[in-house]
Design an enzyme around this catalytic site. Structure first.
Site, PDB file in Angstrom:
ATOM      1  N   LYS A 222      15.033  10.773  20.079  1.00  0.00           N
ATOM      2  CA  LYS A 222      15.389   9.600  19.261  1.00  0.00           C
ATOM      3  C   LYS A 222      16.880   9.331  19.365  1.00  0.00           C
ATOM      4  O   LYS A 222      17.700  10.155  18.983  1.00  0.00           O
ATOM      5  CB  LYS A 222      14.997   9.846  17.804  1.00  0.00           C
ATOM      6  CG  LYS A 222      15.487   8.767  16.832  1.00  0.00           C
ATOM      7  CD  LYS A 222      15.252   9.182  15.378  1.00  0.00           C
ATOM      8  CE  LYS A 222      15.972   8.260  14.415  1.00  0.00           C
ATOM      9  NZ  LYS A 222      15.858   8.711  13.008  1.00  0.00           N
ATOM     10  N   ASP A 227      22.343   4.226  11.923  1.00  0.00           N
ATOM     11  CA  ASP A 227      21.233   3.719  11.136  1.00  0.00           C
ATOM     12  C   ASP A 227      21.728   3.226   9.782  1.00  0.00           C
ATOM     13  O   ASP A 227      21.998   4.020   8.884  1.00  0.00           O
ATOM     14  CB  ASP A 227      20.181   4.813  10.946  1.00  0.00           C
ATOM     15  CG  ASP A 227      18.980   4.324  10.151  1.00  0.00           C
ATOM     16  OD1 ASP A 227      18.781   3.096  10.078  1.00  0.00           O
ATOM     17  OD2 ASP A 227      18.247   5.171   9.618  1.00  0.00           O
ATOM     18  N   LYS A 234      20.523   1.378   3.454  1.00  0.00           N
ATOM     19  CA  LYS A 234      20.816   2.661   2.829  1.00  0.00           C
ATOM     20  C   LYS A 234      21.977   2.512   1.848  1.00  0.00           C
ATOM     21  O   LYS A 234      22.880   1.685   2.066  1.00  0.00           O
ATOM     22  CB  LYS A 234      21.228   3.692   3.886  1.00  0.00           C
ATOM     23  CG  LYS A 234      20.143   4.143   4.841  1.00  0.00           C
ATOM     24  CD  LYS A 234      20.716   5.133   5.845  1.00  0.00           C
ATOM     25  CE  LYS A 234      19.694   5.579   6.869  1.00  0.00           C
ATOM     26  NZ  LYS A 234      18.672   6.458   6.309  1.00  0.00           N
ATOM     27  N   ASP A 245      22.324  10.134  13.760  1.00  0.00           N
ATOM     28  CA  ASP A 245      20.908   9.799  13.875  1.00  0.00           C
ATOM     29  C   ASP A 245      20.447   9.736  15.326  1.00  0.00           C
ATOM     30  O   ASP A 245      19.274   9.464  15.585  1.00  0.00           O
ATOM     31  CB  ASP A 245      20.604   8.483  13.154  1.00  0.00           C
ATOM     32  CG  ASP A 245      19.201   8.453  12.568  1.00  0.00           C
ATOM     33  OD1 ASP A 245      18.628   9.540  12.360  1.00  0.00           O
ATOM     34  OD2 ASP A 245      18.680   7.358  12.315  1.00  0.00           O
ATOM     35  N   ASP A 304      13.898   1.216   7.212  1.00  0.00           N
ATOM     36  CA  ASP A 304      14.626   2.476   7.351  1.00  0.00           C
ATOM     37  C   ASP A 304      13.753   3.570   7.943  1.00  0.00           C
ATOM     38  O   ASP A 304      14.228   4.669   8.184  1.00  0.00           O
ATOM     39  CB  ASP A 304      15.173   2.912   5.990  1.00  0.00           C
ATOM     40  CG  ASP A 304      16.264   3.961   6.120  1.00  0.00           C
ATOM     41  OD1 ASP A 304      16.846   4.081   7.208  1.00  0.00           O
ATOM     42  OD2 ASP A 304      16.527   4.674   5.126  1.00  0.00           O
ATOM     43  N   GLU A 306      12.755   3.640  10.961  1.00  0.00           N
ATOM     44  CA  GLU A 306      12.893   3.033  12.287  1.00  0.00           C
ATOM     45  C   GLU A 306      12.749   4.015  13.422  1.00  0.00           C
ATOM     46  O   GLU A 306      12.395   3.661  14.540  1.00  0.00           O
ATOM     47  CB  GLU A 306      14.245   2.319  12.387  1.00  0.00           C
ATOM     48  CG  GLU A 306      15.437   3.161  12.812  1.00  0.00           C
ATOM     49  CD  GLU A 306      15.726   4.327  11.874  1.00  0.00           C
ATOM     50  OE1 GLU A 306      16.237   5.358  12.351  1.00  0.00           O
ATOM     51  OE2 GLU A 306      15.468   4.210  10.660  1.00  0.00           O
ATOM     52  N   ARG A 308      10.585   6.393  14.004  1.00  0.00           N
ATOM     53  CA  ARG A 308       9.216   6.498  14.522  1.00  0.00           C
ATOM     54  C   ARG A 308       8.822   5.255  15.302  1.00  0.00           C
ATOM     55  O   ARG A 308       7.963   5.311  16.170  1.00  0.00           O
ATOM     56  CB  ARG A 308       8.252   6.748  13.356  1.00  0.00           C
ATOM     57  CG  ARG A 308       8.162   5.622  12.351  1.00  0.00           C
ATOM     58  CD  ARG A 308       7.606   6.082  11.003  1.00  0.00           C
ATOM     59  NE  ARG A 308       8.553   6.920  10.287  1.00  0.00           N
ATOM     60  CZ  ARG A 308       8.314   7.442   9.077  1.00  0.00           C
ATOM     61  NH1 ARG A 308       7.166   7.215   8.478  1.00  0.00           N
ATOM     62  NH2 ARG A 308       9.219   8.182   8.476  1.00  0.00           N
TER      63      ARG A 308
END
Length: 454
Positions: A222, A227, A234, A245, A304, A306, A308
Site C-alpha cells: 500500500k 492520507d 481526519k 501511510d 478514509d 482508502e 483497501r
C-alpha cells in the site's frame, strides 16, 4: 552501513566483551581478580544493555564489559552506539551470536539525517568481512524502509516512491512499468484512480518484474503517500503522521530488494499502488459506487478506508498473473493497533501452513507477528444495499478483521495469500527502535522466503 565497519588487521579497536547473566561469575573470573572486584563494586550484573568500562593500569580503557542478559536478545546492545564514546569496538565473548547482536547494534545506530545533522556519530562495531557481508542486506533493507517512511510527502509522493522502486530494480536487471493518471482508467484500475484523483500528483500503479524461472511470488504494498482521510477528513492528531501511510509499500520494496539481492529461486512481481488521498473538487465521495477491476461493485461508506480500495485492484491484477503466492503489506487499520499495539503487526492468511511458516520465520529473527482470524461471518458488516459490498461499515467492531476480509474477496481462492497490517512506526526512542519509520516483519518474511526458495 551506519554503526558497522570492517575489522582490518592492525586496526585500533576497543575490546567489547559480551557477558551473560547466567555465566557472569565464570566470565568475570577469566578476566582476573582486579576486573572482578571492579565489576562487583560497580554492581554490574550483565543485564541486557548494561555497560562497564575496565580501566587499564595507565588510566586508559582496557576493555568494555557489555551485558546481554540471557544472550538471545537481538536488541541487547542496541543502545550502545549512541551511549558509548565514539570509537571502533571489537566484540568478544563466549557463545555470543555475533550476527544477531551486530544486527541490533546496526539498528540502534540508525539516524535519519536528510534534514537534520545527527547530534553525534554512533560508536562503530568492527566485524570480520564475512559477518559484515551477511548482515549488509538486512541492515540496508531496514534502513530503506525507515528512510522511505521518514521522508515527508513533499519529497516522497507517488512519483518519488515509484522512482525509488524503479532505481532499486534497475540495479538488479528488473523490468519496470507503470500506469499513471487516466491510464489507470484506460487499463481498468478504477479504485486506484478514484482514491488518488483529487491530488495534484497523479495516482500510479507501478510494477517491477524479476526472475525467469521458479515459483511466481507477487508482493503488493500500500503506497498511500499521504492520507488526509479524503472528504471524511481526519482530525489534526489523526493526520499528523500520515506521511507513514506508504509504510506497506516501503516494506514491499525492501523485501523485493532482499529477494533480488539474494537471487532466490523464484519469479518476482512487485506491485505498488501509489496515491495521495487528498481533498479537492473531484475527490471521491461517500455514497459513490465504484465497479472494481474484478467486477465487484463497492459502495464508498468512508473515504478514509482508502487503503483497501487501492489494494483491491492491485490484488485482482496480482491474481490474474496466476502466482504461486501473494504477500501484501499495508498500514491498513487503527483497529489492528488497538488490538495488538504498535509492536505486533496483525497477520491474516488464507492458509494454515503459510501462516505457520511465516510466524516461525519471524520468531527466528525476533521479528514478531500475531495471527488474527479471517472470521468470515463478519463479512456482513460490509453489506451494502446498492452494491456488492461496502468498503467499511457502521460498526467499529473487528475493524482489522473486516478490512482483511474485504481484501480476501479480491484474492483467488486457490492462491495462498498473507496480509500484514503493519504500524511501520516507533512513537518514541527505544534501543534499536528509534523514533519514526520502522521495518516490522521484514527480517522474518525474508527468512520465510529463503527457507522456501533459497
Amino acid at each position: 552501513m551506519q554503526g558497522l565497519i570492517e575489522l582490518r588487521r592492525n586496526s585500533r579497536t576497543i575490546e567489547l566483551i559480551a557477558l551473560t547473566a547466567d555465566k557472569l561469575d565464570a566470565q568475570l573470573k577469566s578476566l582476573g581478580a582486579k576486573a572482578r572486584r571492579w565489576a562487583d563494586a560497580q554492581g554490574f550484573k550483565a543485564d541486557s544493555g548494561s555497560v562497564l568500562s575496565l580501566p587499564g593500569d595507565d588510566g586508559s580503557v582496557r576493555c568494555v564489559l557489555a551485558g546481554i542478559g540471557r544472550g538471545d536478545d537481538i536488541y541487547a546492545l542496541a543502545s550502545l552506539p549512541q551511549r558509548l564514546p565514539a570509537g571502533d569496538y571489537r566484540l568478544a565473548g563466549d557463545g555470543v551470536d555475533l550476527e544477531r547482536i551486530a544486527l541490533g547494534w546496526a539498528l540502534g545506530s540508525y539516524q535519519f539525517s536528510r534534514y537534520k545533522k545527527p547530534r553525534r556519530a554512533p560508536a562503530q562495531l568492527a566485524l570480520d568481512a564475512g559477518t559484515l557481508a551477511a548482515l549488509r542486506p538486512l541492515v540496508e533493507a531496514a534502513t530503506r524502509v525507515r528512510d522511505l517512511i521518514n521522508t515527508p510527502t513533499e519529497d516522497m509522493g507517488p512519483a518519488e516512491l515509484c522512482a525509488a522502486m524503479r532505481e532499486l530494480g534497475k540495479g538488479h536487471g528488473a523490468k519496470y512499468r507503470e500506469w499513471v493518471g487516466d491510464a489507470l482508467l484506460k487499463n481498468n484500475f478504477p479504485t486506484i484512480h478514484a482514491v488518488g484523483r483529487a491530488s495534484h500528483r497523479p495516482p500510479r500503479l507501478a510494477e517491477l518484474s524479476w526472475g525467469k524461472k521458479g515459483p511466481h511470488v507477487v508482493i503488493v504494498g500500500k503506497g498511500v503517500c499521504f492520507d488526509t482521510g479524503g472528504l471524511d477528513l481526519k482530525p489534526a492528531d489523526g493526520m499528523r503522521w500520515m506521511k507513514k501511510d506508504m509504510g506497506g509499500a516501503a516494506h514491499a520494496i525492501a523485501l523485493a530488494g532482499l529477494v533480488m539481492q539474494a537471487k532466490l529461486n523464484l519469479r518476482l512481481t512487485l506491485l505498488i499502488p501509489a496515491v495521495e488521498n487528498a481533498v479537492s473538487g473531484n475527490a471521491f465521495r461517500p455514497g459513490e459506487v465504484i465497479v472494481t477491476r474484478s467486477g465487484i461493485s463497492v459502495e464508498i461508506d468512508n473515504t478514509d478506508a482508502e487503503g483497501r480500495l487501492v489494494l483491491c485492484d492491485a490484488l485482482t491484477y496480482a491474481g490474474e498473473l496466476k502466482p504461486d503466492l501473494i504477500l501484501d503489506f499495508a498500514t491498513l487499520t487503527g483497529a489492528a493497533r488497538i488490538a495488538l499495539g504498535p509492536d505486533l503487526p496483525a497477520l491474516f492468511s488464507n492458509g494454515e501452513n503459510l501462516a505457520r511458516e511465516l510466524l516461525e520465520a519471524c520468531q527466528h529473527w525476533q521479528d514478531p507477528l500475531w495471527r488474527m482470524p479471517l472470521w468470515r461471518p463478519y463479512l456482513t458488516m460490509l453489506d451494502s444495499y446498492v452494491a456488492d459490498m461496502a468498503n467499511s461499515g457502521a460498526s467499529r467492531h473487528a475493524g482489522a478483521v473486516t478490512a482483511a476480509l474485504y481484501l480476501e474477496r479480491f484474492v483467488p481462492d486457490n492462491v495462498p495469500w498473507a496480509h500484514l497490517d503493519v504500524y511501520s512506526w516507533n512513537d518514541g526512542d527505544r534501543p534499536g527502535k528509534p523514533r519514526g519509520g520502522e521495518a516490522q516483519g521484514l527480517r522474518g518474511y525474508f527468512e520465510f522466503l529463503k527457507r522456501r526458495y533459497g
